[in-house]
Structure formats: structure tokens, C-alpha cells
Design an enzyme around this catalytic site. Structure first.
Site, mmCIF file in Angstrom:
data_model
loop_
_atom_site.group_PDB
_atom_site.id
_atom_site.type_symbol
_atom_site.label_atom_id
_atom_site.label_comp_id
_atom_site.label_asym_id
_atom_site.label_seq_id
_atom_site.Cartn_x
_atom_site.Cartn_y
_atom_site.Cartn_z
ATOM 1 N N SER A 1 0.803 -1.216 0.000
ATOM 2 C CA SER A 1 0.000 0.000 0.000
ATOM 3 C C SER A 1 0.838 1.269 0.000
ATOM 4 O O SER A 1 0.323 2.355 -0.188
ATOM 5 C CB SER A 1 -0.934 0.015 1.215
ATOM 6 O OG SER A 1 -0.194 0.230 2.390
ATOM 7 N N LYS B 1 -0.015 4.478 6.800
ATOM 8 C CA LYS B 1 -0.643 5.363 5.821
ATOM 9 C C LYS B 1 -0.111 6.778 5.956
ATOM 10 O O LYS B 1 0.506 7.132 6.955
ATOM 11 C CB LYS B 1 -2.167 5.410 6.076
ATOM 12 C CG LYS B 1 -2.907 4.098 5.811
ATOM 13 C CD LYS B 1 -3.102 3.857 4.326
ATOM 14 C CE LYS B 1 -3.963 2.628 4.092
ATOM 15 N NZ LYS B 1 -3.298 1.383 4.559
#
Length: 215
Positions: free
Chosen positions: A133, A172
Site C-alpha cells: 500500500s 498510511k
DNA sequence: GGTAAAATCAAATCGAACGT
DNA sequence: ACGTTCGATTTGATTTTACC
């Protein structure tokens, strides 16, 4: 490889040694170690001390009482030892242990020469990255990332975030947008997650990335 | 072919004796 | 009081064997 693995017992003995010396200034006797670990024989202690000596964690003076010494702090001044506390992956639940001082929770440790990274050594921990990710932030599957504990973050910083609803920790980019928070994967093919500030807990900020290209 | 049981081997532990 | 050594025993992991 620099470090041989220690068994649980050897870890116990080692930390007992450290604490004892810290407290009394002199190393403990074999029997004191035995008692503290609840063993019924001193030979077990002796056995493990030999192991520790072979692996270079301690030095022993033969024929002398309390002849154990720690070869001055494994951690030399210009080296920072960072515990690798686990794996971080988008989506799957991962605990980031609270008590990082407890060697039992360390999967491993890495030693980083301070000249390589301009770091303050406190509050650092490392995680192995699982998943893709964050590829666009130069973080990919298998990388080792060094984090620093933090409870807050600025927009755009890469953080490890505990998601209360998913019971998971994920890596993130952090953006505070009005009354919600956007957690943006650094991967063009993945969608951001929007959460309320109440549902997350920032665990740490990204400090460095270590990637091994080949063996 | 797959697997549970049995056999095997090394590591870890014990208890006691011995040495300083 | 303390450290070291040694044979016996236990434990754990690994390999082999036997059986369905």
C-alpha cells in the site's frame, strides 16, 4: 550474522544479570541466579552461562566468585539498537506492544550506526512491512521501517495508525481534513480510508526505511 | 499418498558430589 | 560460601516405520 539467538532462559539470565549489576554494582552468584529463575540446580545456570559466553554476551572469570561480567554494553556509543516489534500490514490486525523495553516482545533487534541516520535514539522501534500500500512512498513489501513513537502527526506525514474499528494497525499518510481524517495509501491503485479522529490512535511516525535489494 | 505412531537424537535439566 | 563437573533423566524436535 552478528547475533546468535538466545533462548528464553538465556534472556532471563541476561536481564537478571544486568539488573543485579545495576542495583548492587557486583555480579550475582550462580546460586542467586538459580533462585531468581526458580531452578533446582546450579548446573542449569552454569550451562546457560556457558551458552551466553559462547555467544559473546558475557565474560567469565574462572576460579573467582561472582566472576561474571558484561562486556561493556553491547550497545556501543555510536550504535543505536532498535527493537523490531512486529509486522505491519494494511488490513490485518497487528499489535504494537506497549512495553517496548521488554525483550520478550521483540521479534528481533537491529543495530544502526548513528552516522547513517541522524536520530535521537529514544522511542524508536522497527516494523517489517507487509503489503504494497505504500509503494509510491518508497516503501514496499518486506522493507524494514524505523518508526518513532508519537501520538500526533502533521498532514502528509507517514504514520502507523491503530484503527479502533478494525482492530488493526496500518501504515498510511496522514491528513486531517476538517472533522475527519484521511488515511491515504501511497499507491495509486488503492483508495484512502476516512475515519473520525476518535477511531484512531497514532502509534508512531516514519523515520527511515531500510530495504534489502538482494542477498 | 498421507498420517499417526514409534524410534531416534540432541538439547536442557536435575541432583549430588567434588573442588577452591 | 561458591563454582564446576558428571551421569542420569526429561523434554523437544526430527526422522523413520507402519498402517489405512
Amino acid at each position: 550474522m552478528a547475533k546468535d539467538k538466545l533462548t528464553a532462559k538465556q534472556q532471563q539470565i541476561l536481564s537478571f544479570l544486568q539488573e543485579f549489576i545495576q542495583e548492587y554494582g557486583i555480579p550475582p552468584t550462580v546460586r542467586e541466579i538459580q533462585r531468581s529463575l526458580g531452578l533446582s540446580s546450579t548446573s542449569v545456570v552454569d550451562y546457560n552461562l556457558k551458552q551466553l559466553e559462547e555467544k559473546g554476551y558475557i565474560t567469565r572469570n574462572k576460579n573467582i566468585s561472582r566472576g561474571i561480567s558484561l562486556p561493556f554494553k553491547k550497545v556501543e556509543e555510536n550504535v543505536t539498537t532498535i527493537p523490531v516489534v512486529g509486522v505491519i500490514a494494511a488490513g490485518s490486525p497487528i499489535e504494537v506492544p506497549e512495553d517496548l523495553s521488554d525483550p520478550a516482545v521483540w521479534a528481533d533487534t537491529i543495530e544502526v550506526n548513528n552516522s547513517l541516520l541522524n536520530l535521537k535514539s529514544d522511542g524508536l522501534f522497527a516494523l517489517r512491512v507487509k503489503g504494497h500500500s505504500m509503494v509510491d512512498a518508497l516503501i514496499d513489501d518486506g522493507d524494514l521501517i524505523i518508526m518513532r513513537h508519537a501520538n500526533t502527526a502533521e498532514n502528509g506525514e507517514t504514520v502507523a495508525v491503530w484503527l479502533e474499528k478494525e482492530k488493526a494497525t496500518t501504515l498510511k499518510k496522514f491528513y486531517h481534513e476538517g472533522d475527519r481524517i484521511r488515511l491515504q495509501p501511497a499507491n495509486i491503485t488503492m483508495q484512502p480510508i476516512y475515519v473520525s479522529p476518535d477511531d484512531i490512535q497514532i502509534q508512531g511516525k516514519l523515520v527511515a526505511v531500510i530495504r534489502q535489494i538482494s542477498k
